[in-house]
Design a protein around this motif. Structure first.
Motif, PDB file in Angstrom:
ATOM      1  N   ARG A  37       0.869  -1.173   0.000  1.00 17.95           N
ATOM      2  CA  ARG A  37       0.000   0.000   0.000  1.00 17.95           C
ATOM      3  C   ARG A  37       0.907   1.224   0.000  1.00 17.95           C
ATOM      4  NH1 ARG A  37      -5.537  -0.689  -0.200  1.00 17.95           N
ATOM      5  NH2 ARG A  37      -5.855   1.186   1.028  1.00 17.95           N
ATOM      6  N   GLY A  39       1.573   5.358   0.384  1.00 12.40           N
ATOM      7  CA  GLY A  39       1.077   6.581   1.001  1.00 12.40           C
ATOM      8  C   GLY A  39       2.067   7.702   0.774  1.00 12.40           C
ATOM      9  N   PHE A  41       3.945  11.410   2.597  1.00 10.74           N
ATOM     10  CA  PHE A  41       4.120  12.202   3.809  1.00 10.74           C
ATOM     11  C   PHE A  41       4.667  13.573   3.448  1.00 10.74           C
ATOM     12  CE2 PHE A  41       8.720  12.057   4.295  1.00 10.74           C
ATOM     13  CZ  PHE A  41       9.089  10.885   3.641  1.00 10.74           C
TER      14      PHE A  41
ATOM     15  N   ARG B   4       7.820  -0.887   6.446  1.00 12.68           N
ATOM     16  CA  ARG B   4       7.476   0.403   5.866  1.00 12.68           C
ATOM     17  C   ARG B   4       8.749   1.019   5.309  1.00 12.68           C
ATOM     18  NH1 ARG B   4       3.574   4.390   9.048  1.00 12.68           N
ATOM     19  NH2 ARG B   4       2.074   3.007   8.061  1.00 12.68           N
ATOM     20  N   PHE B   6      10.298   4.356   3.642  1.00 10.92           N
ATOM     21  CA  PHE B   6      10.122   5.792   3.393  1.00 10.92           C
ATOM     22  C   PHE B   6      11.077   6.205   2.277  1.00 10.92           C
ATOM     23  CE2 PHE B   6       9.020   5.149   7.799  1.00 10.92           C
ATOM     24  CZ  PHE B   6       7.900   5.947   7.980  1.00 10.92           C
ATOM     25  N   VAL B   7      10.542   6.902   1.278  1.00 11.69           N
ATOM     26  CA  VAL B   7      11.384   7.396   0.186  1.00 11.69           C
ATOM     27  C   VAL B   7      11.193   8.901   0.099  1.00 11.69           C
ATOM     28  CG1 VAL B   7      11.814   7.321  -2.295  1.00 11.69           C
ATOM     29  CG2 VAL B   7      11.188   5.230  -1.086  1.00 11.69           C
ATOM     30  N   SER B   8      12.307   9.634   0.112  1.00 11.43           N
ATOM     31  CA  SER B   8      12.188  11.095  -0.034  1.00 11.43           C
ATOM     32  C   SER B   8      13.322  11.598  -0.910  1.00 11.43           C
ATOM     33  CB  SER B   8      12.224  11.776   1.331  1.00 11.43           C
ATOM     34  OG  SER B   8      13.352  11.378   2.038  1.00 11.43           O
ATOM     35  N   ARG B  37       8.366  19.615   2.292  1.00 13.05           N
ATOM     36  CA  ARG B  37       8.997  18.606   1.435  1.00 13.05           C
ATOM     37  C   ARG B  37       8.084  17.388   1.417  1.00 13.05           C
ATOM     38  NH1 ARG B  37      13.785  19.883  -1.141  1.00 13.05           N
ATOM     39  NH2 ARG B  37      14.456  17.721  -1.007  1.00 13.05           N
ATOM     40  N   GLN B  38       7.851  16.878   0.235  1.00 14.61           N
ATOM     41  CA  GLN B  38       6.964  15.724   0.124  1.00 14.61           C
ATOM     42  C   GLN B  38       7.762  14.439  -0.059  1.00 14.61           C
ATOM     43  OE1 GLN B  38       3.743  16.103  -2.672  1.00 14.61           O
ATOM     44  NE2 GLN B  38       3.033  14.031  -2.273  1.00 14.61           N
ATOM     45  N   GLY B  39       7.276  13.367   0.511  1.00 13.76           N
ATOM     46  CA  GLY B  39       7.894  12.064   0.316  1.00 13.76           C
ATOM     47  C   GLY B  39       6.808  11.015   0.199  1.00 13.76           C
ATOM     48  N   LYS B  40       7.217   9.786  -0.008  1.00 11.25           N
ATOM     49  CA  LYS B  40       6.213   8.721  -0.081  1.00 11.25           C
ATOM     50  C   LYS B  40       6.641   7.554   0.798  1.00 11.25           C
ATOM     51  CE  LYS B  40       8.388   7.912  -4.491  1.00 11.25           C
ATOM     52  NZ  LYS B  40       8.332   7.719  -5.928  1.00 11.25           N
ATOM     53  N   PHE B  41       5.694   6.732   1.157  1.00 15.22           N
ATOM     54  CA  PHE B  41       6.037   5.533   1.903  1.00 15.22           C
ATOM     55  C   PHE B  41       5.249   4.340   1.370  1.00 15.22           C
ATOM     56  CE2 PHE B  41       2.280   5.018   4.564  1.00 15.22           C
ATOM     57  CZ  PHE B  41       1.760   6.308   4.660  1.00 15.22           C
ATOM     58  N   PHE B  42       5.794   3.172   1.626  1.00 16.68           N
ATOM     59  CA  PHE B  42       5.197   1.933   1.137  1.00 16.68           C
ATOM     60  C   PHE B  42       5.057   0.980   2.315  1.00 16.68           C
ATOM     61  CE2 PHE B  42       7.750   3.927  -2.124  1.00 16.68           C
ATOM     62  CZ  PHE B  42       6.944   3.900  -3.249  1.00 16.68           C
ATOM     63  N   ASP B  43       3.836   0.537   2.577  1.00 13.84           N
ATOM     64  CA  ASP B  43       3.610  -0.491   3.593  1.00 13.84           C
ATOM     65  C   ASP B  43       3.601  -1.826   2.885  1.00 13.84           C
ATOM     66  OD1 ASP B  43       3.505   1.249   5.659  1.00 13.84           O
ATOM     67  OD2 ASP B  43       1.324   1.419   5.684  1.00 13.84           O
ATOM     68  N   ILE B  62      14.611  -4.446  -2.408  1.00 14.09           N
ATOM     69  CA  ILE B  62      13.458  -3.849  -3.083  1.00 14.09           C
ATOM     70  C   ILE B  62      13.485  -2.328  -2.929  1.00 14.09           C
ATOM     71  CG2 ILE B  62      10.956  -3.592  -2.898  1.00 14.09           C
ATOM     72  CD1 ILE B  62      10.862  -6.635  -2.233  1.00 14.09           C
ATOM     73  N   VAL B  66      13.974  -0.911  -6.500  1.00 16.30           N
ATOM     74  CA  VAL B  66      12.659  -0.724  -7.113  1.00 16.30           C
ATOM     75  C   VAL B  66      11.978   0.560  -6.633  1.00 16.30           C
ATOM     76  CG1 VAL B  66      10.382  -1.752  -7.483  1.00 16.30           C
ATOM     77  CG2 VAL B  66      12.392  -3.231  -7.285  1.00 16.30           C
ATOM     78  N   LEU B  67      11.932   0.767  -5.318  1.00 15.79           N
ATOM     79  CA  LEU B  67      11.093   1.837  -4.781  1.00 15.79           C
ATOM     80  C   LEU B  67      11.772   3.199  -4.830  1.00 15.79           C
ATOM     81  CD1 LEU B  67       9.576  -0.068  -1.739  1.00 15.79           C
ATOM     82  CD2 LEU B  67       8.614   0.224  -4.021  1.00 15.79           C
TER      83      LEU B  67
END
Lengths: 81, 81
Positions: A37, A39, A41, B4, B6-8, B37-43, B62, B66-67
């Motif tokens: 999933r 999301g 931040f 989880r 976190f990618v920023s 600053r925006q980032g994304k995360f993957f669960d 991964i 990949v992410l």
């Protein structure tokens, strides 16, 4: 003061982007990945002239009204310092 | 087991999306917001048949391959259980 706002799709909402990543990982040889999933931040730096209480109120409002779509998304606010 | 990631964007890389949000918030009456600053995360849910050690290795690979795009992004891995 820095706040971090996490925004993710509600668990009942389909996440096609996460599903695409899961399918890609299967193809890349990671069959054990059961679910992904995605999301987002936001790291928000707040200027020095604002009280902690005011900052908390502002960030809560910003998260609810600007950063998240409460119809399909949920959010969580964390203060880093 | 759930991880989880976190990618920023690296702090040296311009974040136009975050900058747009900051400018919009100024216009909405939040002049105290100094930076966004925006980032994304993957669960990522990992199936039961995988050892913790193997899962950690897989998720690290991964995240890196990949992410995240290691040229402009940094990542952090957290295991939730």
């Amino acid at each position: 003061m820095t706040a971090r706002v996490f925004v993710s799709l509600k668990s009942t909402v389909l996440d096609p982007q996460g599903e695409t990543i899961r399918a890609a990982l299967q193809g890349l040889g990671y069959p054990a990945i059961a679910d992904v999933r995605q999301g987002k931040f936001f790291d928000i730096a707040i200027g020095a002239g604002v009280s902690a209480e005011q900052a908390r109120r502002d960030i809560e409002t910003i998260a609810h009204e600007v950063l998240a779509n409460p119809v399909i998304e949920e959010y969580r606010v964390e203060f880093l310092d």
